[in-house]
Scaffold this motif. Structure first.
Motif, mmCIF file in Angstrom:
data_model
loop_
_atom_site.group_PDB
_atom_site.id
_atom_site.type_symbol
_atom_site.label_atom_id
_atom_site.label_comp_id
_atom_site.label_asym_id
_atom_site.label_seq_id
_atom_site.Cartn_x
_atom_site.Cartn_y
_atom_site.Cartn_z
ATOM 1 N N VAL A 1 -53.267 -63.737 -34.720
ATOM 2 C CA VAL A 1 -53.930 -64.913 -35.283
ATOM 3 C C VAL A 1 -53.654 -66.083 -34.356
ATOM 4 N N LEU A 2 -54.714 -66.727 -33.890
ATOM 5 C CA LEU A 2 -54.576 -67.883 -33.011
ATOM 6 C C LEU A 2 -54.854 -69.151 -33.804
ATOM 7 N N SER A 3 -54.013 -70.153 -33.615
ATOM 8 C CA SER A 3 -54.181 -71.435 -34.299
ATOM 9 C C SER A 3 -54.170 -72.567 -33.289
ATOM 10 N N ILE A 4 -54.973 -73.586 -33.558
ATOM 11 C CA ILE A 4 -54.968 -74.798 -32.739
ATOM 12 C C ILE A 4 -54.540 -75.960 -33.641
ATOM 13 N N GLY A 5 -53.467 -76.622 -33.275
ATOM 14 C CA GLY A 5 -52.970 -77.718 -34.101
ATOM 15 C C GLY A 5 -52.048 -78.628 -33.312
ATOM 16 N N ARG A 6 -51.582 -79.653 -33.972
ATOM 17 C CA ARG A 6 -50.691 -80.621 -33.318
ATOM 18 C C ARG A 6 -49.237 -80.217 -33.524
ATOM 19 N N HIS A 7 -48.458 -80.410 -32.485
ATOM 20 C CA HIS A 7 -47.021 -80.141 -32.556
ATOM 21 C C HIS A 7 -46.286 -81.388 -32.072
ATOM 22 N N GLU A 8 -45.542 -82.003 -32.975
ATOM 23 C CA GLU A 8 -44.882 -83.271 -32.667
ATOM 24 C C GLU A 8 -43.444 -83.026 -32.216
ATOM 25 N N ASP A 9 -43.125 -83.534 -31.052
ATOM 26 C CA ASP A 9 -41.759 -83.432 -30.530
ATOM 27 C C ASP A 9 -40.883 -84.482 -31.214
ATOM 28 N N LYS A 10 -39.819 -84.022 -31.859
ATOM 29 C CA LYS A 10 -38.941 -84.943 -32.582
ATOM 30 C C LYS A 10 -38.251 -85.886 -31.602
ATOM 31 N N GLY A 11 -38.161 -87.157 -31.980
ATOM 32 C CA GLY A 11 -37.473 -88.149 -31.162
ATOM 33 C C GLY A 11 -38.382 -88.874 -30.204
ATOM 34 N N SER A 12 -39.577 -88.299 -29.919
ATOM 35 C CA SER A 12 -40.501 -88.981 -29.011
ATOM 36 C C SER A 12 -41.462 -89.817 -29.828
ATOM 37 N N GLY A 13 -41.774 -90.976 -29.348
ATOM 38 C CA GLY A 13 -42.673 -91.860 -30.076
ATOM 39 C C GLY A 13 -44.122 -91.635 -29.704
ATOM 40 N N GLN A 14 -44.365 -90.646 -28.881
ATOM 41 C CA GLN A 14 -45.733 -90.379 -28.446
ATOM 42 C C GLN A 14 -46.515 -89.616 -29.506
ATOM 43 N N ARG A 15 -47.832 -89.707 -29.351
ATOM 44 C CA ARG A 15 -48.721 -88.991 -30.272
ATOM 45 C C ARG A 15 -48.551 -87.488 -30.082
ATOM 46 N N ALA A 16 -48.607 -86.754 -31.184
ATOM 47 C CA ALA A 16 -48.398 -85.305 -31.134
ATOM 48 C C ALA A 16 -49.427 -84.632 -30.238
ATOM 49 N N SER A 17 -48.969 -83.687 -29.428
ATOM 50 C CA SER A 17 -49.866 -82.939 -28.544
ATOM 51 C C SER A 17 -50.499 -81.774 -29.303
ATOM 52 N N ILE A 18 -51.628 -81.315 -28.762
ATOM 53 C CA ILE A 18 -52.334 -80.178 -29.367
ATOM 54 C C ILE A 18 -51.906 -78.905 -28.646
ATOM 55 N N TYR A 19 -51.533 -77.918 -29.441
ATOM 56 C CA TYR A 19 -51.035 -76.650 -28.906
ATOM 57 C C TYR A 19 -51.883 -75.487 -29.436
ATOM 58 N N LEU A 20 -51.823 -74.410 -28.670
ATOM 59 C CA LEU A 20 -52.386 -73.135 -29.106
ATOM 60 C C LEU A 20 -51.220 -72.239 -29.485
ATOM 61 N N MET A 21 -51.242 -71.702 -30.727
ATOM 62 C CA MET A 21 -50.157 -70.828 -31.169
ATOM 63 C C MET A 21 -50.703 -69.421 -31.420
ATOM 64 N N ILE A 22 -49.974 -68.427 -30.908
ATOM 65 C CA ILE A 22 -50.372 -67.023 -31.067
ATOM 66 C C ILE A 22 -49.306 -66.304 -31.890
ATOM 67 N N CYS A 23 -49.742 -65.753 -33.051
ATOM 68 C CA CYS A 23 -48.822 -65.012 -33.930
ATOM 69 C C CYS A 23 -49.240 -63.549 -33.976
ATOM 70 N N THR A 24 -48.261 -62.661 -33.782
ATOM 71 C CA THR A 24 -48.496 -61.221 -33.885
ATOM 72 C C THR A 24 -47.520 -60.633 -34.895
ATOM 73 N N LEU A 25 -47.670 -59.339 -35.180
ATOM 74 C CA LEU A 25 -46.758 -58.688 -36.124
ATOM 75 C C LEU A 25 -45.320 -58.698 -35.602
ATOM 76 N N LYS A 26 -45.170 -58.574 -34.287
ATOM 77 C CA LYS A 26 -43.833 -58.588 -33.697
ATOM 78 C C LYS A 26 -43.277 -59.998 -33.553
ATOM 79 N N ASP A 27 -44.161 -60.967 -33.505
ATOM 80 C CA ASP A 27 -43.739 -62.357 -33.324
ATOM 81 C C ASP A 27 -44.517 -63.243 -34.313
ATOM 82 N N LYS A 28 -44.125 -63.162 -35.588
ATOM 83 C CA LYS A 28 -44.825 -63.923 -36.621
ATOM 84 C C LYS A 28 -44.582 -65.417 -36.485
ATOM 85 N N ALA A 29 -43.420 -65.802 -35.899
ATOM 86 C CA ALA A 29 -43.127 -67.223 -35.705
ATOM 87 C C ALA A 29 -44.096 -67.837 -34.702
#
Length: 422
Positions: free
Chosen positions: A29-57
């Motif tokens: 399952v591929l997801s496109i969303g924002r991932h905010e780095d804690k401690g940085s005051g910048q706007r959250a960047s957009i990331y592509l996340m890939i989840c598989t059965l072996k790597d659900k995280a």
């Protein structure tokens, strides 16, 4: 935004170390969303996340200013490749829905350019559920009422569904949403009527309705998409007394089972089923076969235990009207010269009359003026293998013959008498 497909992440540096890629995708399952780095005051960047059965995280890949190239030539076939700058990997996508993939790739492009994506529905980058990652289910077999799903839907990806011995009184409307369904087995239930919308299953190839309580087969099903898809139909052990004239429009049928019904006749358009190879209609109430039956080319035919009438070619049923009516003349010319006719040109009732025209032995059509006789036909003329028609070992059955004029009937009678003397 999410996308379910098969993914292979290929490290472009591997060949330099003499290592070959696995060459096989993994369900993900591929997801496109924002991932905010804690401690940085910048706007959250957009990331592509890939989840598989072996790597659900999931594994995250930054998109903004990080895409070297997108290969989308085969996006309509559900294939695409996203080449990243850092890390140096190619994300190869396959077996995706073409429309969803097209939108997904478009969003990837916007994220790379840093374009405002406020109008795009972005996903939360959270671990995927197992049900989201698992390979879509293609088959489901339910043979017990307690296993029948009440609160959950049938998997949208089903291609083969069997629901038997569940005492269904009607076809579940949830089944009609399974647009990929190719085989549907509803045998051994209590179904009395088929919904007209079941003809909307545009991929259906095999339908089994054996041992139900069907009393009719709707005309709309004969003129639905099934005319181009349905190859096997089992209507045995029901309560059918007749089939509609339009039944001959199911022109892709190869296997047809009509055993143990109450059929008093077969549709006279059955001869139009040019691809039909296997036909069984045992234990019905057939007195004779329709005239178009001789047009069939079967491999196996079974008509055992039907109360066939005695053929009497010398006792004609005369419906000749002399002189011919204007309707009869016009109808014969329309059919004989294949003049186009439809409800847009002629009244619907007249089109229905034309569709029910008989064919004389001479090949010419006739409508309401004809001579009808019952003759014997050896079933080996239409089938390589014939199951015995009766307990006496016979393979002959009575068939209807129509004649458009007294001349045609006289010519037939002369040939019949000559063959009888021989």
């Amino acid at each position: 935004m999410k996308l379910q497909c098969e993914v292979e992440v290929i490290n472009r540096m591997l060949p330099t170390f003499g290592v070959r890629n696995r060459g096989k995708g993994t369900r993900a399952v591929l997801s496109i969303g924002r991932h905010e780095d804690k401690g940085s005051g910048q706007r959250a960047s957009i990331y592509l996340m890939i989840c598989t059965l072996k790597d659900k995280a999931g594994s995250r890949y930054k998109l903004q200013d990080n895409i070297e190239q997108v290969f989308s030539k085969f996006v309509q076939e559900g294939k695409a490749t996203i080449r990243l700058k850092e890390p140096t990997v190619d994300i190869c996508l396959s077996k995706a829905d073409g429309c969803v993939l097209k939108n997904f790739i478009s969003t990837v492009g916007l994220a790379h350019k840093g374009t405002d994506v406020t109008g795009v529905s972005l996903s939360r980058l959270i671990p995927a559920k197992t049900s989201e990652i698992e390979k879509p289910r293609a088959k489901m077999f339910i043979t017990c009422k307690k296993d029948y799903p009440i609160t959950t839907c049938f998997p949208y990806s089903l291609e083969h569904l069997q629901v038997s011995y569940c005492k269904l009184a009607r076809v579940d409307m949830r089944m009609l949403c399974l647009k990929k369904l190719q085989k549907l087995d509803l045998s051994n239930n209590h179904i009395r009527k088929l919904p007209k919308t079941i003809g909307d299953l545009v991929c259906l190839q095999e339908l089994n309705l054996q041992h139900n309580f069907l009393e009719s087969f709707d005309v709309s099903l004969c003129i639905s998409a099934w005319g181009n898809t349905l190859t096997s139909l089992d209507l045995s052990e029901n309560k059918l007394k007749a089939l509609p004239v339009q039944f001959g429009q199911l022109k892709e049928l190869i296997n047809l089972k009509l055993d143990e019904n109450e059929l008093v006749q077969l549709p006279f358009t059955i001869g139009k089923l040019s691809k039909l190879r296997f036909l069984s209609a045992t234990k019905n109430k057939l007195p004779y076969l329709p005239s178009s039956f001789k047009m069939l080319n079967l491999e196996k035919l079974d008509l055992f235990d039907n109360p066939f009438e005695k053929a009497e070619p010398m006792v004609p049923d005369i419906h000749l009207k002399m002189p011919l009516s204007l309707l009869e003349c016009a109808s014969r010319v329309t059919i004989n010269y294949r003049i186009p006719h439809s409800p847009h040109i002629l009244p619907v009732t007249l089109c229905q009359e034309l569709s029910m025209a008989k064919t004389c032995n001479c090949g010419r059509p006739c409508l309401n003026s004809f001579i009808k006789v019952i003759v014997l036909m050896n079933l080996h003329q239409v089938s390589q293998t014939v199951v015995l028609v009766d307990t006496m070992g016979g393979t002959d059955a009575p068939i209807v013959c129509y004649f458009c004029s007294l001349t045609c009937y006289s010519q037939f009678l002369d040939k019949y008498l000559q063959s009888s003397r021989i």
